[in-house]
Enzyme design. Structure first.
Site, PDB file in Angstrom:
ATOM      1  N   LYS A  50      -7.103  -8.835   1.275  1.00 30.05           N
ATOM      2  CA  LYS A  50      -5.851  -8.303   1.856  1.00 30.05           C
ATOM      3  C   LYS A  50      -6.174  -7.363   3.014  1.00 30.05           C
ATOM      4  O   LYS A  50      -5.533  -7.410   4.065  1.00 30.05           O
ATOM      5  CB  LYS A  50      -5.065  -7.513   0.788  1.00 30.05           C
ATOM      6  CG  LYS A  50      -4.401  -8.388  -0.250  1.00 30.05           C
ATOM      7  CD  LYS A  50      -3.878  -7.552  -1.412  1.00 30.05           C
ATOM      8  CE  LYS A  50      -3.600  -8.470  -2.587  1.00 30.05           C
ATOM      9  NZ  LYS A  50      -3.312  -7.782  -3.831  1.00 30.05           N
ATOM     10  N   GLN A  94      -2.234  -2.994  -7.621  1.00 31.08           N
ATOM     11  CA  GLN A  94      -3.067  -4.171  -7.873  1.00 31.08           C
ATOM     12  C   GLN A  94      -3.104  -4.420  -9.387  1.00 31.08           C
ATOM     13  O   GLN A  94      -3.514  -3.558 -10.150  1.00 31.08           O
ATOM     14  CB  GLN A  94      -4.489  -3.923  -7.319  1.00 31.08           C
ATOM     15  CG  GLN A  94      -5.409  -5.115  -7.431  1.00 31.08           C
ATOM     16  CD  GLN A  94      -4.934  -6.300  -6.589  1.00 31.08           C
ATOM     17  OE1 GLN A  94      -4.550  -6.144  -5.441  1.00 31.08           O
ATOM     18  NE2 GLN A  94      -4.943  -7.487  -7.185  1.00 31.08           N
ATOM     19  N   ASP A 117       5.232  -6.201  -2.881  1.00 29.57           N
ATOM     20  CA  ASP A 117       4.935  -7.311  -3.800  1.00 29.57           C
ATOM     21  C   ASP A 117       6.222  -8.001  -4.276  1.00 29.57           C
ATOM     22  O   ASP A 117       6.160  -9.042  -4.919  1.00 29.57           O
ATOM     23  CB  ASP A 117       4.174  -6.786  -5.029  1.00 29.57           C
ATOM     24  CG  ASP A 117       2.699  -7.134  -4.970  1.00 29.57           C
ATOM     25  OD1 ASP A 117       2.320  -7.982  -4.134  1.00 29.57           O
ATOM     26  OD2 ASP A 117       1.925  -6.564  -5.762  1.00 29.57           O
TER      27      ASP A 117
END
Ligand code: NAP
Length: 281
Positions: A50, A94, A117
Site C-alpha cells: 500500500k 490493518q 476501508d
C-alpha cells in the site's frame, strides 16, 4: 463459441491509478494513516504494498505501529486524535487485530468520512440504502472488473459465494444496486453447486483453494475469483479451479493479477475521495 477473456486486473487497476494521480495536488497531497497492532508477516507485506503504491502516486502514508499487547483504550485514543487531525484524510486499521481488541468497535470509532476501508457501519449502511459513501475496496474492484466485461447487468443472476462483511455482503449489495438478481451462498448452504450453476455472474470469496470446479459454472458466465490461497509449494491460487473453469467461462479473473491489484487501486481512490470530502468541509 465465444472467446474467453482473462480479465487483466493490473491493466484495469492502472486505469484507476492514472485517474487518481491526475487529481493529486502536490502542494496539498492526501495523507492516510494505517494502524497496525503486532507484527503479522502477511500484514507487513500488505502495508508495504500500500505504501509503495501511495508514494508512487504522491500520497503520503503514515504507519502507526503498536505492540501486540497494546490496550484497546490506547488505540481508541489514537483514532480520536487522527479523526481530529486535519492533515490526515484517511484512517484504516490493518486486519487482523489480536483477539482481545474489539475490531468492530474500533472500526466504528474512525470518522466515517475518513474510513478509507469502507468498513464503518455507516458506510456499509450508505451502500445498503444507495447513498454516496466510502465503500469497501475489494467489492468496488470486483464491480469494476465485471463492468469491464459487461456494462448493463440488469436482470442477470449473480451468485456470491461467501458472506463476509469485507467482501461477500457488500458486493452482493452492489450487484443488487446494479439490478442483478442476487443469491448469496455460504458454508451452511445446501447443494451450493445447484445454485452456482445458474449464475450469469459468479463471485467467489471463500479462502478455499480450487473450491469451485468446472461443473459448478454455467457456460458463458463471468467468474470473479477473490480468494487468495498459498499452497504448500508456495504457489498462490484462488478459490476457483482456473484451468478447467476457464474452458466454460465467458470471462474470468486470474489469481494473482486479478482482483488483488484492483483492491489496492480502489484503496488509493478512496483516499482521494476522503481527501475531497475533507477539503469540501
Ligand atoms: P472470510 O471472512 O473468512 O469469509 C469466508 C466466507 O466463505 C464465509 O462467509 C464462509 O461462510 C464462506 N465459506 C467458507 N467455506 C465455505 C464453503 N465450503 N462453501 C461456501 N462458502 C464457504 O473471508 P473474506 O475476508 O471474505 O475473504 C475470502 C477470500 O478472499 C480469502 O481468501 C481472502 O484472502 C480473499 N481476499 C482477497 C482480497 C483481494 O484483494 N484479492 C481481498 C479480501 C479478501 P460462513 O459465513 O458460513 O462461515
Amino acid at each position: 463459441m465465444t472467446s474467453l477473456k482473462i480479465i487483466d486486473g493490473r491493466a484495469l487497476a492502472s486505469e484507476i491509478l492514472t485517474s487518481v494521480k491526475l487529481q493529486i495536488d502536490p502542494n496539498n497531497p492526501p495523507c492516510f494513516a494505517v494502524i497496525q497492532v503486532g507484527g503479522n508477516p502477511v500484514s507487513n507485506v500488505y502495508i508495504r504494498h500500500k505504501f509503495k503504491k501511495a508514494i508512487a502516486l504522491g500520497i503520503e502514508p503514515k504507519h502507526l505501529h503498536f505492540a501486540e499487547d497494546v490496550s484497546e483504550e490506547r488505540i481508541e485514543k489514537e483514532i480520536r486524535r487522527l479523526n481530529k487531525d486535519k492533515t490526515i484524510h484517511g484512517v484504516m486499521i490493518q486486519m487482523p487485530l489480536p483477539e482481545n481488541l474489539n475490531a468492530r468497535k474500533l472500526m466504528d470509532l474512525i470518522a466515517s468520512d475518513k474510513d478509507i476501508d469502507g468498513l464503518h457501519s455507516r458506510n456499509l449502511g450508505r451502500l445498503m440504502v444507495g447513498e454516496k459513501g466510502l465503500y469497501s475496496c475489494t467489492p468496488q474492484g470486483i464491480m469494476y472488473a465485471i463492468h469491464s466485461m459487461k456494462k448493463d447487468l440488469t436482470s442477470l443472476h449473480a451468485v456470491v459465494v461467501g458472506r463476509s462483511n469485507l467482501v461477500g455482503k457488500p458486493v452482493a449489495q452492489m450487484l443488487l444496486n446494479a439490478n442483478c438478481t442476487v443469491s448469496i451462498v455460504h458454508s451452511k448452504t445446501r447443494d451450493i453447486k445447484s445454485i452456482t450453476q445458474k449464475a450469469d455472474i459468479l463471485v467467489v470469496a471463500v479462502g478455499h483453494a480450487n473450491l469451485v470446479k468446472a461443473d459448478w459454472v454455467k457456460d458463458g458466465a463471468i467468474v470473479i475469483d477473490v480468494g487468495i490461497n498459498r499452497l504448500g509449494d508456495g504457489m498462490l491460487v484462488g478459490d476457483v479451479d482456473f484451468e478447467n473453469v476457464k474452458e466454460k467461462a465467458f470471462a474470468i479473473t486470474p489469481v494473482p493479477k486479478g482482483i488483488g491489484p484492483l483492491t489496492i487501486a480502489f484503496l488509493m481512490k478512496n483516499i482521494m475521495d476522503a481527501w475531497e470530502i475533507q477539503n469540501d468541509k
